[in-house]
Motif scaffolding. Structure first.
Motif, PDB file in Angstrom:
ATOM      1  N   ILE A 110     -15.816 -61.052  14.648  1.00 36.55           N
ATOM      2  CA  ILE A 110     -16.704 -60.608  13.563  1.00 36.55           C
ATOM      3  C   ILE A 110     -15.921 -60.490  12.258  1.00 36.55           C
ATOM      4  O   ILE A 110     -16.362 -60.947  11.204  1.00 36.55           O
ATOM      5  CB  ILE A 110     -17.401 -59.284  13.921  1.00 36.55           C
ATOM      6  N   ALA A 111     -14.741 -59.896  12.327  1.00 39.22           N
ATOM      7  CA  ALA A 111     -13.927 -59.693  11.127  1.00 39.22           C
ATOM      8  C   ALA A 111     -13.460 -61.014  10.519  1.00 39.22           C
ATOM      9  O   ALA A 111     -13.378 -61.138   9.300  1.00 39.22           O
ATOM     10  CB  ALA A 111     -12.726 -58.817  11.453  1.00 39.22           C
ATOM     11  N   ASN A 112     -13.169 -62.005  11.358  1.00 38.39           N
ATOM     12  CA  ASN A 112     -12.613 -63.259  10.862  1.00 38.39           C
ATOM     13  C   ASN A 112     -13.635 -64.354  10.594  1.00 38.39           C
ATOM     14  O   ASN A 112     -13.388 -65.236   9.786  1.00 38.39           O
ATOM     15  CB  ASN A 112     -11.570 -63.792  11.847  1.00 38.39           C
ATOM     16  N   LEU A 113     -14.782 -64.308  11.266  1.00 33.88           N
ATOM     17  CA  LEU A 113     -15.750 -65.402  11.148  1.00 33.88           C
ATOM     18  C   LEU A 113     -16.992 -65.039  10.351  1.00 33.88           C
ATOM     19  O   LEU A 113     -17.783 -65.903  10.019  1.00 33.88           O
ATOM     20  CB  LEU A 113     -16.144 -65.890  12.552  1.00 33.88           C
ATOM     21  N   PRO A 115     -20.192 -63.513  10.709  1.00 27.81           N
ATOM     22  CA  PRO A 115     -21.560 -63.933  11.033  1.00 27.81           C
ATOM     23  C   PRO A 115     -22.566 -63.202  10.139  1.00 27.81           C
ATOM     24  O   PRO A 115     -22.369 -62.030   9.807  1.00 27.81           O
ATOM     25  CB  PRO A 115     -21.724 -63.532  12.497  1.00 27.81           C
ATOM     26  N   SER A 116     -23.623 -63.895   9.756  1.00 24.65           N
ATOM     27  CA  SER A 116     -24.555 -63.344   8.772  1.00 24.65           C
ATOM     28  C   SER A 116     -25.427 -62.212   9.302  1.00 24.65           C
ATOM     29  O   SER A 116     -25.883 -61.375   8.532  1.00 24.65           O
ATOM     30  CB  SER A 116     -25.449 -64.459   8.226  1.00 24.65           C
ATOM     31  N   ARG A 117     -25.708 -62.153  10.597  1.00 25.00           N
ATOM     32  CA  ARG A 117     -26.645 -61.163  11.143  1.00 25.00           C
ATOM     33  C   ARG A 117     -25.991 -59.931  11.767  1.00 25.00           C
ATOM     34  O   ARG A 117     -26.703 -59.014  12.157  1.00 25.00           O
ATOM     35  CB  ARG A 117     -27.548 -61.817  12.199  1.00 25.00           C
ATOM     36  N   ASN A 118     -24.682 -59.907  11.879  1.00 20.62           N
ATOM     37  CA  ASN A 118     -24.030 -58.701  12.398  1.00 20.62           C
ATOM     38  C   ASN A 118     -24.038 -57.645  11.301  1.00 20.62           C
ATOM     39  O   ASN A 118     -23.385 -57.810  10.272  1.00 20.62           O
ATOM     40  CB  ASN A 118     -22.586 -58.988  12.837  1.00 20.62           C
ATOM     41  N   ILE A 119     -24.769 -56.582  11.527  1.00 20.91           N
ATOM     42  CA  ILE A 119     -24.912 -55.531  10.515  1.00 20.91           C
ATOM     43  C   ILE A 119     -23.657 -54.665  10.471  1.00 20.91           C
ATOM     44  O   ILE A 119     -23.113 -54.394   9.412  1.00 20.91           O
ATOM     45  CB  ILE A 119     -26.150 -54.671  10.808  1.00 20.91           C
ATOM     46  N   LEU A 120     -23.199 -54.225  11.634  1.00 20.29           N
ATOM     47  CA  LEU A 120     -22.009 -53.382  11.698  1.00 20.29           C
ATOM     48  C   LEU A 120     -20.770 -54.262  11.721  1.00 20.29           C
ATOM     49  O   LEU A 120     -20.699 -55.228  12.464  1.00 20.29           O
ATOM     50  CB  LEU A 120     -22.036 -52.504  12.941  1.00 20.29           C
ATOM     51  N   ARG A 121     -19.819 -53.915  10.896  1.00 21.15           N
ATOM     52  CA  ARG A 121     -18.560 -54.648  10.831  1.00 21.15           C
ATOM     53  C   ARG A 121     -17.438 -53.759  11.330  1.00 21.15           C
ATOM     54  O   ARG A 121     -17.440 -52.552  11.078  1.00 21.15           O
ATOM     55  CB  ARG A 121     -18.239 -55.072   9.381  1.00 21.15           C
ATOM     56  N   PRO A 122     -16.474 -54.323  12.022  1.00 18.43           N
ATOM     57  CA  PRO A 122     -15.346 -53.512  12.490  1.00 18.43           C
ATOM     58  C   PRO A 122     -14.393 -53.192  11.345  1.00 18.43           C
ATOM     59  O   PRO A 122     -13.445 -53.906  11.093  1.00 18.43           O
ATOM     60  CB  PRO A 122     -14.691 -54.415  13.538  1.00 18.43           C
ATOM     61  N   LYS A 123     -14.660 -52.124  10.641  1.00 16.13           N
ATOM     62  CA  LYS A 123     -13.905 -51.776   9.435  1.00 16.13           C
ATOM     63  C   LYS A 123     -12.405 -51.674   9.690  1.00 16.13           C
ATOM     64  O   LYS A 123     -11.598 -52.034   8.855  1.00 16.13           O
ATOM     65  CB  LYS A 123     -14.417 -50.458   8.864  1.00 16.13           C
ATOM     66  N   HIS A 124     -12.025 -51.179  10.851  1.00 14.19           N
ATOM     67  CA  HIS A 124     -10.601 -50.999  11.133  1.00 14.19           C
ATOM     68  C   HIS A 124      -9.883 -52.326  11.378  1.00 14.19           C
ATOM     69  O   HIS A 124      -8.681 -52.350  11.478  1.00 14.19           O
ATOM     70  CB  HIS A 124     -10.396 -50.045  12.306  1.00 14.19           C
ATOM     71  N   MET A 126     -10.757 -55.204   9.392  1.00 11.80           N
ATOM     72  CA  MET A 126     -10.962 -56.058   8.223  1.00 11.80           C
ATOM     73  C   MET A 126      -9.658 -56.294   7.469  1.00 11.80           C
ATOM     74  O   MET A 126      -8.883 -55.381   7.237  1.00 11.80           O
ATOM     75  CB  MET A 126     -11.999 -55.438   7.278  1.00 11.80           C
ATOM     76  N   ASN A 127      -9.425 -57.565   7.128  1.00 13.83           N
ATOM     77  CA  ASN A 127      -8.296 -57.980   6.298  1.00 13.83           C
ATOM     78  C   ASN A 127      -6.940 -57.541   6.855  1.00 13.83           C
ATOM     79  O   ASN A 127      -6.046 -57.190   6.095  1.00 13.83           O
ATOM     80  CB  ASN A 127      -8.454 -57.446   4.867  1.00 13.83           C
ATOM     81  N   ARG A 128      -6.795 -57.541   8.161  1.00  9.57           N
ATOM     82  CA  ARG A 128      -5.525 -57.163   8.772  1.00  9.57           C
ATOM     83  C   ARG A 128      -5.130 -58.184   9.814  1.00  9.57           C
ATOM     84  O   ARG A 128      -5.976 -58.750  10.486  1.00  9.57           O
ATOM     85  CB  ARG A 128      -5.633 -55.797   9.443  1.00  9.57           C
ATOM     86  N   GLU A 129      -3.854 -58.398   9.946  1.00  7.56           N
ATOM     87  CA  GLU A 129      -3.340 -59.211  11.040  1.00  7.56           C
ATOM     88  C   GLU A 129      -3.348 -58.346  12.295  1.00  7.56           C
ATOM     89  O   GLU A 129      -2.988 -57.178  12.248  1.00  7.56           O
ATOM     90  CB  GLU A 129      -1.909 -59.668  10.742  1.00  7.56           C
ATOM     91  N   LEU A 130      -3.773 -58.907  13.394  1.00  6.34           N
ATOM     92  CA  LEU A 130      -3.854 -58.139  14.621  1.00  6.34           C
ATOM     93  C   LEU A 130      -2.958 -58.746  15.683  1.00  6.34           C
ATOM     94  O   LEU A 130      -2.796 -59.956  15.758  1.00  6.34           O
ATOM     95  CB  LEU A 130      -5.285 -58.131  15.146  1.00  6.34           C
ATOM     96  N   THR A 131      -2.408 -57.906  16.503  1.00  3.96           N
ATOM     97  CA  THR A 131      -1.706 -58.383  17.683  1.00  3.96           C
ATOM     98  C   THR A 131      -2.185 -57.591  18.869  1.00  3.96           C
ATOM     99  O   THR A 131      -2.571 -56.421  18.736  1.00  3.96           O
ATOM    100  CB  THR A 131      -0.177 -58.220  17.552  1.00  3.96           C
ATOM    101  N   VAL A 132      -2.196 -58.210  20.001  1.00  5.63           N
ATOM    102  CA  VAL A 132      -2.669 -57.564  21.210  1.00  5.63           C
ATOM    103  C   VAL A 132      -1.467 -57.229  22.068  1.00  5.63           C
ATOM    104  O   VAL A 132      -0.612 -58.078  22.310  1.00  5.63           O
ATOM    105  CB  VAL A 132      -3.590 -58.501  22.006  1.00  5.63           C
ATOM    106  N   THR A 133      -1.386 -55.998  22.510  1.00  5.28           N
ATOM    107  CA  THR A 133      -0.345 -55.627  23.461  1.00  5.28           C
ATOM    108  C   THR A 133      -1.009 -54.875  24.590  1.00  5.28           C
ATOM    109  O   THR A 133      -1.926 -54.075  24.369  1.00  5.28           O
ATOM    110  CB  THR A 133       0.751 -54.752  22.826  1.00  5.28           C
TER     111      THR A 133
END
Length: 137
Positions: A110-113, A115-124, A126-133
């Motif tokens: 959602i943060a990177n792509l 989509p036009s109909r997703n109302i709620l955005r993952p604010k935490h 947005m505009n951040r590089e993410l890594t998964v551990t």
């Protein structure tokens, strides 16, 4: 897959690689009757789905059972415009791990792509590089 053409560098990122995402379905929006056959549920498998209205990515969601989730979406006023659905899967050792991976992938997409109909955005995210551990180092 059509979704891979949207920001291909995103789909080749280390974040996506760490989740072991695999393709489950790519095609016209399945009917209620054929959905379970096309996208069967399985123990500890989560799904993230991408709904397109024409060429526009309209909605991204997550679910354990695609048919049930799509049935709920059919009540939305814009859902009849959806022409294409793409579904990716994530397998893990248990439901808890799957839920974490599934939620992370949904928020990341959602943060990177956008989509036009997703109302709620993952604010935490947005505009951040993410890594998964997973686990502790």
């Amino acid at each position: 897959m059509r979704i891979r053409t949207i920001k291909p560098e995103f789909w080749r990122s280390d974040d996506i690689d760490a989740l072991s995402v695999f393709d489950c379905y790519s095609g016209p929006l399945p009917s209620q009757r054929s959905c379970d056959e096309l996208i069967p549920t399985k123990y500890a498998r989560g799904f993230v789905y991408f709904a397109f209205c024409g060429d526009e990515l309209s909605y991204i969601g997550k679910t354990w059972h695609v048919k049930d989730r799509l049935d709920k979406h059919r009540r939305k006023a814009w859902w009849h415009l959806v022409t294409w659905l793409e579904v990716v899967g994530l397998d893990a050792n248990d439901f808890y791990e799957t839920e974490i991976r599934e939620g992370f992938l949904e928020a990341l997409c959602i943060a990177n792509l956008n989509p036009s109909r997703n109302i709620l955005r993952p604010k935490h995210y947005m505009n951040r590089e993410l890594t998964v551990t997973y686990g502790k180092d």
